[in-house]
Write an enzyme that holds these catalytic residues in place. Structure first.
Site, PDB file in Angstrom:
ATOM      1  CG  HIS A   1      54.833 -26.906  16.099  1.00 35.57           C
ATOM      2  ND1 HIS A   1      55.948 -26.665  15.371  1.00 35.57           N
ATOM      3  CD2 HIS A   1      53.796 -26.715  15.265  1.00 35.57           C
ATOM      4  CE1 HIS A   1      55.618 -26.342  14.126  1.00 35.57           C
ATOM      5  NE2 HIS A   1      54.306 -26.355  14.036  1.00 35.57           N
TER       6      HIS A   1
ATOM      7  CG  ASP B   1      58.557 -27.660  17.530  1.00 38.10           C
ATOM      8  OD1 ASP B   1      58.405 -28.713  16.899  1.00 38.10           O
ATOM      9  OD2 ASP B   1      58.192 -26.541  17.105  1.00 38.10           O
TER      10      ASP B   1
ATOM     11  CG  MET C   1      53.510 -17.742  17.021  1.00 34.91           C
ATOM     12  SD  MET C   1      53.988 -19.427  16.601  1.00 34.91           S
ATOM     13  CE  MET C   1      54.532 -19.235  14.909  1.00 34.91           C
TER      14      MET C   1
ATOM     15  CD  GLU D   1      51.518 -20.971   8.634  1.00 32.77           C
ATOM     16  OE1 GLU D   1      51.695 -20.903   9.880  1.00 32.77           O
ATOM     17  OE2 GLU D   1      52.333 -21.487   7.860  1.00 32.77           O
TER      18      GLU D   1
ATOM     19  CE  LYS E   1      52.173 -26.147   2.679  1.00 34.00           C
ATOM     20  NZ  LYS E   1      53.086 -26.979   3.496  1.00 34.00           N
TER      21      LYS E   1
ATOM     22  CD  GLU F   1      55.192 -20.771   5.163  1.00 34.65           C
ATOM     23  OE1 GLU F   1      54.890 -20.980   6.357  1.00 34.65           O
ATOM     24  OE2 GLU F   1      55.714 -21.625   4.427  1.00 34.65           O
TER      25      GLU F   1
ATOM     26  CG  HIS G   1      51.978 -21.622   3.110  1.00 37.45           C
ATOM     27  ND1 HIS G   1      51.469 -21.750   4.377  1.00 37.45           N
ATOM     28  CD2 HIS G   1      53.065 -22.446   3.059  1.00 37.45           C
ATOM     29  CE1 HIS G   1      52.220 -22.614   5.059  1.00 37.45           C
ATOM     30  NE2 HIS G   1      53.189 -23.034   4.282  1.00 37.45           N
TER      31      HIS G   1
ATOM     32  CG  ASP H   1      55.001 -18.484   9.241  1.00 39.82           C
ATOM     33  OD1 ASP H   1      55.149 -17.823  10.298  1.00 39.82           O
ATOM     34  OD2 ASP H   1      54.554 -19.652   9.230  1.00 39.82           O
TER      35      ASP H   1
ATOM     36  CG  ASP I   1      55.919 -25.911   1.948  1.00 39.29           C
ATOM     37  OD1 ASP I   1      56.414 -24.796   1.734  1.00 39.29           O
ATOM     38  OD2 ASP I   1      55.589 -26.313   3.074  1.00 39.29           O
TER      39      ASP I   1
ATOM     40  CG  ASP J   1      59.284 -24.652   4.411  1.00 35.59           C
ATOM     41  OD1 ASP J   1      58.458 -23.744   4.212  1.00 35.59           O
ATOM     42  OD2 ASP J   1      59.019 -25.686   5.044  1.00 35.59           O
TER      43      ASP J   1
ATOM     44  CG  ASP K   1      57.556 -21.836   8.827  1.00 34.57           C
ATOM     45  OD1 ASP K   1      58.349 -22.746   9.128  1.00 34.57           O
ATOM     46  OD2 ASP K   1      56.341 -22.029   8.621  1.00 34.57           O
TER      47      ASP K   1
HETATM   48  C1  GCO Z   1      54.293 -25.745   6.851  1.00 38.83           C
HETATM   49  C2  GCO Z   1      53.862 -24.644   7.778  1.00 38.83           C
HETATM   50  C3  GCO Z   1      54.308 -24.822   9.182  1.00 38.83           C
HETATM   51  C4  GCO Z   1      53.598 -23.896  10.148  1.00 38.83           C
HETATM   52  C5  GCO Z   1      53.930 -24.279  11.545  1.00 38.83           C
HETATM   53  C6  GCO Z   1      53.451 -23.278  12.558  1.00 38.83           C
HETATM   54  O1  GCO Z   1      54.148 -25.558   5.651  1.00 38.83           O
HETATM   55  O2  GCO Z   1      54.751 -26.783   7.318  1.00 38.83           O
HETATM   56  O3  GCO Z   1      54.306 -23.442   7.248  1.00 38.83           O
HETATM   57  O4  GCO Z   1      55.699 -24.649   9.253  1.00 38.83           O
HETATM   58  O5  GCO Z   1      53.927 -22.572   9.920  1.00 38.83           O
HETATM   59  O6  GCO Z   1      53.376 -25.514  11.788  1.00 38.83           O
HETATM   60  O7  GCO Z   1      52.105 -23.276  12.611  1.00 38.83           O
HETATM   61 MN    MN Z   2      54.404 -21.543   8.187  1.00 46.32          MN
HETATM   62 MN    MN Z   3      55.038 -23.660   5.180  1.00 47.88          MN
END
Ligand code: GCO
Ligand code: MN
Ligand code: MN
Length: 389
Positions: free
Chosen positions: A56, A59, A90, A183, A185, A219, A222, A247, A257, A259, A289
């Site tokens: 981002h 970041d 990306m 993306e 979610k 993802e 998601h 992702d 979520d 991750d 991700d």
């Molecule tokens: C989340 C998302 C993020 C995005 C990221 C890139 O659930 O927080 O997956 O990690 O992928 O902001 O766009």
């Molecule tokens: Mn993501």
């Molecule tokens: Mn995510």
């Protein structure tokens, strides 16, 4: 010291700076790890066999940095990319952290916020282009609502379309050549997020001015939060020519979520996913991700990153074994030949075929009696995945 599952850059593994940089903060507790600088992440990930990182805008360049500071940071980062042989395929925009985005960015009710989000995205696109990014991801984490009275959902869709069209034109205007990847979610951080699944995104893309420029970034977590079969989701995106990025992580069903480290939970589904990515000719980054458990120190973060890539490599090897397994292939061959003597060509419609098909008789009771061997087939896959084949 590596083994056959040690990744090389050819595998195109990438990590978000925000993933290995995750400090383990959650809604109930403070950070548990120190910040890992972007340059340190490049060095460590490169040694582990990763191909690149994604980021981002914030970041890399802190929110509100002066132009001078921004340029210094970018210059140092570019040097570190050269030194480590890493790439940034990306880039994306942080449109969720600052309180100004509390009611969304492109879909906010406040027009000034919508315009500020466009400005921030254009600047972040400039940054991404400067460091070589070719894919631009849009994750609308705050593009949602808790109070449906506040916003006509159709209006939110129109606002998102206006933003995407504007940015596609900017992409052309600047000659950046980005591929945009949307993306989806379903929720978190909002109660409900607009365009909750990759399927919704695919339908939306076709309504844009430059649909060809825009694809998806599905993802694992998601889609699994929505209870969907991720392998099916990605297959549809690939079939539509729209898988521009992916992702990878993992997720237990029915949870927040999470991750999780790639393939740490849904081993069987992730096997079908890796098999699909490898066999489809998908040529984009294999992007992770996810983040390390909150229990970990920095060493645990690198163990996490290594584990994501290692599991991918193992599943890739399993996919090869699946293709080479005579018993599995024998069953698949039989399944594919089922009813192959049925004489109709329905790939192209004509009225004669339709008439003949309407008049045909099928021995449906006998066809229905046939066992399909799926129990045997599935157990063979289980044996394969559990390492005894
Ligand atoms: C989340 C998302 C993020 C995005 C990221 C890139 O659930 O927080 O997956 O990690 O992928 O902001 O766009
Ligand atoms: Mn993501
Ligand atoms: Mn995510």
């Amino acid at each position: 010291m590596g083994d056959q599952f040690t990744p090389t850059k050819d595998e195109k593994f990438t990590f978000g700076l925000w993933t290995v940089g995750n400090r383990g903060r959650d809604p109930f507790g403070e950070a548990v790890r120190d910040t890992i600088s972007p340059i340190r992440s490049l060095e460590k990930l490169s040694k582990l066999g990763a191909w690149g990182v994604n980021l981002h805008d914030n970041d890399l360049v802190p929110f509100g940095a002066s132009l001078q500071e921004r340029n210094r940071i970018v210059k140092e980062f570019k040097k570190a990319l050269d030194d480590t042989g890493m790439v940034v395929p990306m880039a994306t925009t942080n449109l969720f952290y600052h309180p100004v985005f509390k009611d969304g960015a492109f879909t906010s009710n406040d027009k000034r916020v919508r315009h500020y989000a466009l400005q921030k995205t254009m600047q972040a696109m400039d940054l991404g282009a400067e460091i070589g990014a070719e894919i631009y991801v849009f994750w609308g984490g705050r593009e949602g609502t808790e109070v449906d009275a506040s916003k006509d959902a159709r209006e939110a869709i129109k606002r998102m379309r206006e933003a995407m069209n504007f940015l596609c034109h900017y992409n052309i205007d600047m000659g950046y050549g980005y591929k945009f990847a949307l993306e989806a979610k379903p929720n978190e951080p909002r109660s409900d997020i607009y365009f909750p699944t990759t399927g919704h995104m695919l339908a939306f893309i076709e309504t844009l001015d430059h649909a060809d420029m825009v694809g998806v970034n599905p993802e694992v977590a998601h889609e699994q939060m929505s209870g969907l079969n991720f392998y099916h989701v990605v297959a549809q995106a690939i079939e539509a020519g729209k898988l521009f990025h992916i992702d990878l992580n993992d997720q237990k069903p029915g949870r927040y979520d999470q991750d999780l480290r790639f393939s740490s939970e849904s081993i069987k589904s992730m096997f079908y996913l890796v098999k699909l990515l490898e066999e489809s000719g998908y040529n984009g980054p294999r992007h992770f991700d996810a983040h390390a458990y909150r229990s970990e120190d920095e060493e645990g973060v690198w163990a996490f990153a290594h584990g994501c890539m290692r599991s991918y490599m193992i599943l890739k090897d399993k996919a090869r074994r699946f293709e080479e397994d005579p018993e599995i292939q024998g069953i698949l061959k039989e399944l594919k030949s089922l009813g192959s003597d049925s004489p109709f060509d329905t790939a192209n419609y004509n009225s004669a075929t339709a008439e003949a098909l309407k008049a045909a008789s099928f021995d449906i009771d006998n066809i229905a009696k046939l066992g399909l061997m799926y129990e045997q087939l599935d157990q063979l896959v289980i044996d394969l995945l559990l390492g005894i084949r």
